[in-house]
Design an enzyme around this catalytic site. Structure first.
Site, short mmCIF file in Angstrom:
data_model
loop_
_atom_site.label_atom_id
_atom_site.label_comp_id
_atom_site.label_asym_id
_atom_site.label_seq_id
_atom_site.Cartn_x
_atom_site.Cartn_y
_atom_site.Cartn_z
N GLU A 1 -15.34 13.95 -7.33
CA GLU A 1 -14.91 14.27 -8.70
C GLU A 1 -15.69 15.44 -9.29
O GLU A 1 -15.13 16.27 -9.99
CB GLU A 1 -15.01 13.05 -9.60
CG GLU A 1 -13.99 11.95 -9.29
CD GLU A 1 -14.42 11.01 -8.19
OE1 GLU A 1 -15.52 11.21 -7.63
OE2 GLU A 1 -13.66 10.08 -7.88
N HIS B 1 -13.18 -0.56 -14.39
CA HIS B 1 -11.87 0.08 -14.37
C HIS B 1 -11.05 -0.26 -15.62
O HIS B 1 -9.82 -0.32 -15.55
CB HIS B 1 -11.06 -0.37 -13.14
CG HIS B 1 -11.52 0.16 -11.83
ND1 HIS B 1 -12.66 -0.27 -11.21
CD2 HIS B 1 -10.99 1.08 -10.99
CE1 HIS B 1 -12.81 0.37 -10.05
NE2 HIS B 1 -11.80 1.19 -9.89
#
Ligand SMILES: Cc1ncc(C[n+]2csc(CCOP(=O)(O)OP(=O)(O)O)c2C)c(N)n1
Ligand SMILES: [Mg+2]
Lengths: 333, 329
Positions: free
Chosen positions: B61, B130
């Site tokens: 990322e 999440h």
């Protein structure tokens, strides 16, 4: 049965035969077979429970990867610590987590591994040395360095194993951790379960160098590579890795395997061919060991039927216990 | 022509039309290609535009978000997908210290026209890593805009505006609402960033919300109207930075009661900013009831369904809060 590949910190390659005592240790092999079968049955049952709406949330199965998880955890001691991933059910079983507490976790029960707070991705059991089950890809690597640092400072006769996937190798945290572990000589094994894909992305589309054994050289680290579908090979490879780590030589372990199941419930299998899956199915780690033990007349069909029956009962009673137990409670913290 | 689209498809249409309209627009992210995106938002765009413009990345990322920022500095328009907003943890620097600062640090010479799309929110049993709502965290960074659609119509118009904007934008998509449908014009259109929308006009109370709580607030306003004869005004902020303070203040001046509702943790949540903005005006003397804020409990999101539910704001508790403001409990 294949040899174990060893790549030293300078990139010198050598191959090692499996330890003959282990090849002839049928008691061990029967245990490994049992654990792999239990793991497979657990995951198949879990999949069913999700499909029928009994469990909410997300699910990452490791069907096909049983040898990598069971073989490696079997080569550890109870004092060894592990950090597992989003796909960690089988390592957890291998390290001794009870399937009752795992089903309880999935059902959101207080008796669950993480008291209902973690679910499929986060089953934690400090008593068994399972210190984290991480949903952040690559995040285990620095934590494992820290756990290894603590073990070293505390002069424990134990190591830390960081489980990660092939995809996780591309996180910055992973490379930083390799350097640190090597620099500080930490008792850690970076156990890479190379199932060929990170979600839909195959290694050749995500790694500039697809030979995963080359990464360690840049960090002055040795690498051990093994057939991750052959449980005895995995077991021997992990023993070897553990011996290095115990002497404060961190090491990379690459276990080559394949994920038969989809990545998660969102997976529509758009990125791989059925023929590829079929080819790997033929190399099923459970069947491989089973056939080897049958051929060597260490087990017979009756034994197998008995084992299957035993596992079925174990699974059913675990689910029943889980269902009857109390819902997760609010924790004050 | 009346045509309904889900939020998911509206977002995809916005990207498709902007990619057709401007060849510098491209998509980057994990599994945005043949997997079609973990939330199935990019869908078949890979087949329409090819892998040069719908780029699957390694699980790196920091590298790909930083690459997006760099490419934007030379005029490309990357639309980056982060599978869930929680993963900003592993790639914060390109956003916080780079994208957000570059126009300022260069004395307005270099722009970073980048969009970072990310799904956010709980309710799906995805547990603590999440499920987070991190908008307040993003809003505390001068230099980026924070956009949060809650309907398909807004999703398309806001995403097109975001792609055309010359500053870095965090575009947060309520994960639980991807399948929610509304009427969406086929032609490209823009919705100005920083313009709230009255999703319902009313005179008795202003419910200020955005993102995943909008449908709950609208449902609540129906109940309040039918059962209690309370006429709610529901304001959907749509973008938090820039913030449409005028719409908020005009509404509160009319209703004299205000409640702010978000899924994010209440403590130090975005509601605090809105409450403070209202309190700083003379409207504070006219309020018929103290300003209330509703948000999640101050805890990570638990996995177990019943615990996840009791952590998040629910219709029932919201109703109780509002009735208390009318001394009806
Ligand atoms: C930091 C971060 N980025 C992305 C994800 C989303 N994600 C979850 S699993 C996964 C693939 C991981 O691949 P690999 O490391 O090979 O493990 P595998 O899933 O194959 O077991 C991705 C991208 C995540 N959980 N965390
Ligand atoms: Mg993988």
């Amino acid at each position: 049965m294949s040899k174990i590949k060893f790549v030293d910190a300078n990139g010198e390659i050598s191959f090692k035969e499996l330890d003959i005592q282990i090849v002839q240790n049928f008691k061990l092999q029967k245990e490994l077979l049992y654990k792999m079968k239990l793991a497979r049955a657990f995951e198949e049952k879990t999949n069913e429970l999700y499909a029928t709406g009994f469990i909410h949330g997300t699910l990452h199965l490791a069907i096909g990867q049983e040898a990598a998880a069971i073989g490696s955890t079997a080569a550890m001691t109870p004092e060894d610590k592990i950090l597992i991933t989003h796909r960690g059910h089988i390592e957890a079983i291998g390290k001794g987590m009870s399937i009752t507490s795992m089903f309880s976790e999935l059902l959101g029960k207080d008796s669950g591994a993480s008291k209902g707070y973690g679910g499929s991705m986060h089953m934690i059991d400090p008593d068994k040395g399972i210190l984290h089950a991480n949903g952040i890809v690559g995040a285990n690597a620095p934590l494992a360095c820290g756990i290894a640092l603590a073990l070293k400072k505390q002069k424990k006769d134990a190591i830390a194993t960081c489980y990660l996937g092939d995809g996780a190798m591309n996180e910055g945290a992973y490379s930083e951790s390799l350097n640190l572990a090597s620099l500080w000589q930490l008792p850690v094994v970076f156990a890479t379960v190379n199932n060929q894909y990170g979600m839909s992305t195959p290694i050749h589309k995500s790694h500039a160098n697809t030979d995963l054994t080359q990464r360690g050289i840049a960090f002055n680290l040795p690498t051990i590579e093994a057939d991750g579908n052959h449980v005895l090979t995995v077991y021997c490879a992990m023993k070897l890795a553990r011996a290095f780590a115990l002497k404060n030589q961190p090491v990379i372990l690459i276990l080559n395997t394949y994920r038969i199941s989809g990545h998660s419930r969102s997976d529509k299998n758009r990125y791989r061919k059925d023929s590829e899956i079929l080819a790997w199915k033929k190399r099923c780690p459970i069947k491989t060991l089973e056939n080897s033990l049958l051929e060597q007349k260490q087990i017979n069909q009756k034994d197998l039927e008995k084992t299957d029956f035993k596992i079925k009962n174990k699974i059913n009673s675990a689910i029943q216990t889980a269902q009857l137990s109390e819902l997760a409670k609010e924790i004050q913290w | 022509m009346v045509r309904k689209l889900s939020i998911r498809l509206a977002l995809r249409e916005a990207m498709r039309q902007e990619m057709e309209n401007d060849e510098t627009v491209f998509i980057m992210g994990e599994d945005v290609g043949v997997y079609q995106g973990v939330n199935q938002v990019t869908g078949n765009l890979i087949y329409e535009f090819g892998p040069e413009r719908v780029m699957d990345t390694p699980i790196s990322e920091t590298a790909f978000l930083g690459t997006a920022v760099g490419s934007a500095m030379l005029g490309l328009k990357p639309v980056v997908e982060l599978q869930v907003a929680d993963f900003i943890s592993v790639c914060l620097d390109p956003l916080l210290n780079q994208a957000a600062k570059i126009r300022f640090m260069s004395g307005n010479q270099i722009n970073v026209p980048m969009v970072l799309r990310a799904a956010f929110g709980a309710g799906l049993g995805a547990a603590a890593q999440h499920s987070q709502s991190l908008e307040a965290f993003f809003c505390h960074i001068p230099g980026i805009k924070v956009v949060m659609p809650a309907t398909a119509y807004d999703a398309k118009g806001l995403l097109i505006s975001a792609i055309r904007d010359s500053d870095p934008i965090v575009f947060l998509e309520p994960r639980a609402l991807y399948t929610d449908e509304s009427e969406v014009p086929i032609k490209p259109y823009t919705i100005p960033l920083g313009k709230a929308d009255l999703k319902r006009e009313g005179k008795d109370i202003s419910i200020i919300t955005y993102g995943s709580m909008l449908p709950v607030c609208l449902e609540l306003s129906l109940i309040l109207e039918k059962k209690y004869n309370i006429d709610c005004e529901v304001i959907d902020l749509r973008s938090l930075q820039p913030l449409d303070t005028d719409t908020i203040l005009n509404s509160v001046a009319k209703t004299k009661r205000v409640i702010i509702v978000h899924e994010a943790v209440r403590f130090a949540g975005f509601g605090a900013e809105i409450a403070a903005q209202i309190s700083q005006t003379d409207l504070i003397y006219e309020l018929k009831s103290p300003i209330r804020r509703v948000g999640a409990k101050f805890t990570p999101i638990p996995f177990a369904k019943h615990l996840e539910e009791s952590t998040l704001p629910q219709l029932k508790s919201l109703l109780a809060e509002i009735l208390a403001m009318f001394e009806l409990t």
